[in-house]
Design a protein around this motif. Structure first.
Motif, PDB file in Angstrom:
ATOM      1  N   ALA A 251     142.022 100.135  27.530  1.00 10.55           N
ATOM      2  CA  ALA A 251     141.339 101.066  28.435  1.00 10.55           C
ATOM      3  C   ALA A 251     142.060 101.161  29.777  1.00 10.55           C
ATOM      4  O   ALA A 251     142.359 102.252  30.266  1.00 10.55           O
ATOM      5  CB  ALA A 251     139.897 100.626  28.638  1.00 10.55           C
ATOM      6  N   ARG A 252     142.371 100.008  30.368  1.00  7.50           N
ATOM      7  CA  ARG A 252     142.967 100.051  31.713  1.00  7.50           C
ATOM      8  C   ARG A 252     144.432 100.478  31.671  1.00  7.50           C
ATOM      9  O   ARG A 252     144.990 100.879  32.690  1.00  7.50           O
ATOM     10  CB  ARG A 252     142.799  98.702  32.423  1.00  7.50           C
ATOM     11  CG  ARG A 252     143.556  97.547  31.824  1.00  7.50           C
ATOM     12  CD  ARG A 252     143.254  96.261  32.599  1.00  7.50           C
ATOM     13  NE  ARG A 252     143.883  95.099  32.007  1.00  7.50           N
ATOM     14  CZ  ARG A 252     145.165  94.778  32.175  1.00  7.50           C
ATOM     15  NH1 ARG A 252     145.965  95.533  32.905  1.00  7.50           N
ATOM     16  NH2 ARG A 252     145.641  93.689  31.594  1.00  7.50           N
ATOM     17  N   GLY A 269     134.568  90.667  27.225  1.00  7.45           N
ATOM     18  CA  GLY A 269     135.948  90.654  27.720  1.00  7.45           C
ATOM     19  C   GLY A 269     136.000  90.661  29.240  1.00  7.45           C
ATOM     20  O   GLY A 269     134.984  90.856  29.914  1.00  7.45           O
ATOM     21  N   THR A 270     137.203  90.458  29.764  1.00  4.13           N
ATOM     22  CA  THR A 270     137.408  90.404  31.212  1.00  4.13           C
ATOM     23  C   THR A 270     138.281  91.567  31.649  1.00  4.13           C
ATOM     24  O   THR A 270     139.270  91.890  30.986  1.00  4.13           O
ATOM     25  CB  THR A 270     138.107  89.077  31.587  1.00  4.13           C
ATOM     26  OG1 THR A 270     137.276  88.013  31.143  1.00  4.13           O
ATOM     27  CG2 THR A 270     138.315  88.955  33.087  1.00  4.13           C
ATOM     28  N   LEU A 271     137.930  92.163  32.760  1.00  3.68           N
ATOM     29  CA  LEU A 271     138.727  93.252  33.314  1.00  3.68           C
ATOM     30  C   LEU A 271     139.334  92.756  34.628  1.00  3.68           C
ATOM     31  O   LEU A 271     138.639  92.659  35.638  1.00  3.68           O
ATOM     32  CB  LEU A 271     137.837  94.475  33.562  1.00  3.68           C
ATOM     33  CG  LEU A 271     138.536  95.729  34.053  1.00  3.68           C
ATOM     34  CD1 LEU A 271     139.483  96.276  33.001  1.00  3.68           C
ATOM     35  CD2 LEU A 271     137.507  96.788  34.428  1.00  3.68           C
ATOM     36  N   PRO A 272     140.624  92.412  34.613  1.00  2.00           N
ATOM     37  CA  PRO A 272     141.222  91.920  35.864  1.00  2.00           C
ATOM     38  C   PRO A 272     141.431  93.068  36.846  1.00  2.00           C
ATOM     39  O   PRO A 272     141.822  94.164  36.457  1.00  2.00           O
ATOM     40  CB  PRO A 272     142.563  91.333  35.408  1.00  2.00           C
ATOM     41  CG  PRO A 272     142.882  92.033  34.133  1.00  2.00           C
ATOM     42  CD  PRO A 272     141.581  92.469  33.509  1.00  2.00           C
ATOM     43  N   VAL A 273     141.156  92.820  38.110  1.00  2.00           N
ATOM     44  CA  VAL A 273     141.351  93.844  39.148  1.00  2.00           C
ATOM     45  C   VAL A 273     142.300  93.284  40.192  1.00  2.00           C
ATOM     46  O   VAL A 273     141.988  92.307  40.852  1.00  2.00           O
ATOM     47  CB  VAL A 273     140.001  94.217  39.809  1.00  2.00           C
ATOM     48  CG1 VAL A 273     140.225  95.222  40.924  1.00  2.00           C
ATOM     49  CG2 VAL A 273     139.034  94.769  38.766  1.00  2.00           C
ATOM     50  N   ARG A 274     143.501  93.876  40.259  1.00  2.00           N
ATOM     51  CA  ARG A 274     144.477  93.400  41.236  1.00  2.00           C
ATOM     52  C   ARG A 274     145.099  94.615  41.901  1.00  2.00           C
ATOM     53  O   ARG A 274     145.713  95.446  41.248  1.00  2.00           O
ATOM     54  CB  ARG A 274     145.566  92.590  40.529  1.00  2.00           C
ATOM     55  CG  ARG A 274     146.627  92.041  41.475  1.00  2.00           C
ATOM     56  CD  ARG A 274     147.619  91.136  40.739  1.00  2.00           C
ATOM     57  NE  ARG A 274     148.285  91.839  39.664  1.00  2.00           N
ATOM     58  CZ  ARG A 274     148.552  91.332  38.460  1.00  2.00           C
ATOM     59  NH1 ARG A 274     148.195  90.111  38.171  1.00  2.00           N
ATOM     60  NH2 ARG A 274     149.152  92.045  37.553  1.00  2.00           N
ATOM     61  N   THR A 282     146.773  96.009  37.821  1.00  2.00           N
ATOM     62  CA  THR A 282     146.006  95.873  36.581  1.00  2.00           C
ATOM     63  C   THR A 282     145.231  97.144  36.284  1.00  2.00           C
ATOM     64  O   THR A 282     144.830  97.375  35.158  1.00  2.00           O
ATOM     65  CB  THR A 282     145.016  94.706  36.678  1.00  2.00           C
ATOM     66  OG1 THR A 282     144.206  94.906  37.835  1.00  2.00           O
ATOM     67  CG2 THR A 282     145.742  93.384  36.778  1.00  2.00           C
ATOM     68  N   LEU A 283     145.010  97.941  37.313  1.00  2.00           N
ATOM     69  CA  LEU A 283     144.305  99.217  37.162  1.00  2.00           C
ATOM     70  C   LEU A 283     145.022 100.230  38.047  1.00  2.00           C
ATOM     71  O   LEU A 283     145.455  99.883  39.144  1.00  2.00           O
ATOM     72  CB  LEU A 283     142.862  99.103  37.675  1.00  2.00           C
ATOM     73  CG  LEU A 283     141.800  98.520  36.766  1.00  2.00           C
ATOM     74  CD1 LEU A 283     140.532  98.256  37.571  1.00  2.00           C
ATOM     75  CD2 LEU A 283     141.493  99.457  35.604  1.00  2.00           C
ATOM     76  N   PRO A 284     145.117 101.493  37.603  1.00  2.00           N
ATOM     77  CA  PRO A 284     145.719 102.503  38.479  1.00  2.00           C
ATOM     78  C   PRO A 284     144.877 102.705  39.740  1.00  2.00           C
ATOM     79  O   PRO A 284     143.695 102.371  39.771  1.00  2.00           O
ATOM     80  CB  PRO A 284     145.696 103.776  37.621  1.00  2.00           C
ATOM     81  CG  PRO A 284     145.467 103.335  36.221  1.00  2.00           C
ATOM     82  CD  PRO A 284     144.705 102.047  36.303  1.00  2.00           C
ATOM     83  N   LEU A 285     145.522 103.265  40.756  1.00  2.00           N
ATOM     84  CA  LEU A 285     144.802 103.523  42.005  1.00  2.00           C
ATOM     85  C   LEU A 285     143.676 104.527  41.804  1.00  2.00           C
ATOM     86  O   LEU A 285     143.743 105.378  40.914  1.00  2.00           O
ATOM     87  CB  LEU A 285     145.776 104.063  43.060  1.00  2.00           C
ATOM     88  CG  LEU A 285     146.825 103.058  43.535  1.00  2.00           C
ATOM     89  CD1 LEU A 285     147.883 103.764  44.384  1.00  2.00           C
ATOM     90  CD2 LEU A 285     146.173 101.931  44.326  1.00  2.00           C
TER      91      LEU A 285
END
Ligand code: NAD
Ligand code: ZN
Ligand code: ZN
Length: 344
Positions: A251-252, A269-274, A282-285
């Protein structure tokens, strides 16, 4: 009456229990159909004490009014209804705005989760939880109350981003996902990309209106990126109806800058945010992440309308009450297409 109850953590069995009596403002409903949701498996797997036991499971309910309790007006024996499963406090800011799914007072739960549900011949529910279904088949009405409502609520949250011609990726085409595909097809003009590990689920997705299907294997991200034109673009909206590490990574990795990621599945599950500084993000802006919970009563009314118009309809596999435990075993093994619906 017969009821299928979680008698201890992880134990689901049919037992005989007294038929409940409706209190003031409540209704005794003869259960016509009750959907088997994957969340019930999470409930069964939860540690002792997390959910009350014994409890009759089943939170996707449609039935016929058997007996209104004291003070109930507007509902008579024989009336057919779907059950909105959330019981908010009715007084907090969220409830007052019609968002009982965000109630600040009552912990997330509801009928069949924190009090007895519909895997039984009868269930008692507050009359305020009933919505009329008209001539809709009860086997069709039941899955609308969660498998339909939850993705509808997710689509409502993301609707501003679901512009004509944009791309929406639906991950997990089970009970919720196959309804998500239909809701997108019926209410938006987006390109629908469906992703699942199971070939039968992908076949179902195509029949439900997906424009592209992708098998969730190690090459899935590349194929989704090709479909959604990444780079430079990406999926404007991703609805993850599984929620495990593998699907959250997909997804990310495919969501567009400025897109929306809706985490519907409760797979743990875990969604890392960096944020981007000196390492790959880890995720687009500008991405926003929603964690939708079920939906509102008003939304359920709209989902029922979509069902009545024939614009959405659940693919169902029916089971009598005594085979409900088997239906959950099949669900756990990934052997249910669409929704298993128990007909007591
Ligand atoms: P389901 O078992 O009917 O469907 C799950 C689908 O996901 C299946 O088709 C399966 O093949 C597919 N799948 C499993 N692992 C996958 C992977 N790694 N990659 C791609 N596809 C994969 O389940 P359901 O009843 O649709 O529920 C889905 C999830 O949503 C569950 O975790 C459930 O608890 C949760 N849920 C959340 C809410 C909410 O309010 N947020 C409401 C209802 C259900
Ligand atoms: Zn559910
Ligand atoms: Zn409240």
């Amino acid at each position: 009456m017969r009821a299928v109850r979680m008698t201890a953590p992880g134990v689901l069995e049919q037992v005989a229990v007294p038929t409940p009596t409706p209190g003031p403002g409540e209704v005794l409903l003869a259960v016509g159909a009750v959907g088997a949701c994957h969340s019930d498996l999470h409930v069964l797997d939860a540690p002792a004490g997390f959910f009350p036991t014994p409890i009759t499971l089943g939170h996707e309910i449609a039935g016929t009014v058997e007996a209104p309790g004291a003070g109930v007006t507007g509902w008579s024996p024989g009336d057919r209804a779907a059950v909105y499963g959330i019981i908010g406090c009715g007084r907090c800011r969220a409830c007052l705005r019609g968002r009982e799914n965000q109630c600040r007072q009552v912990p997330p739960g509801g009928i069949g989760l924190s009090r007895d549900g519909g895997l039984a011949e009868y269930v008692v529910v507050p009359a305020s939880r009933l919505l009329p279904v008209g001539g809709l088949d009860l086997i069709q009405a039941a899955p609308l109350t969660d498998a339909g409502l939850t993705p509808y609520h997710a689509v409502e949250l993301a609707r501003p981003a679901l512009r004509p011609g944009t791309c929406c990726v639906v991950i997990g085409v089970g009970g919720l996902g196959h309804m998500a595909v239909q809701i997108l097809a019926a209410t938006t003009a987006v390109q629908i990309v469906a992703v699942d590990t199971d070939l039968a689920a992908l076949d179902l997705a195509t029949r439900m209106g997906a424009h592209h299907v992708v098998r969730a294997d190690p090459d899935a991200v590349d194929r989704i990126r090709e479909i959604v034109g990444f780079p430079p673009d990406g999926a404007d909206v991703v609805i993850d109806c599984v929620g495990v590490d593998a699907t959250l990574t997909t997804a990310r990795t495919v969501v567009a800058t400025g897109g929306r990621l809706l985490l519907v599945g409760l797979g743990g599950g875990t969604l890392p945010v960096r944020p981007v500084v000196d390492a790959p993000p880890t995720l687009p802006l500008e991405v926003s992440v929603d964690i939708p919970f079920w939906g509102t009563r008003a939304e359920l009314q709209e989902v029922i309308a979509l069902g009545q118009l024939g614009l959405i309809s659940a693919e169902v596999q029916t089971f009598p009450l005594d085979r409900a435990p088997e239906a959950y075993d099949l669900l756990r093994r990934g052997e249910i297409q669409g929704r298993a619906v128990v007909v007591p």
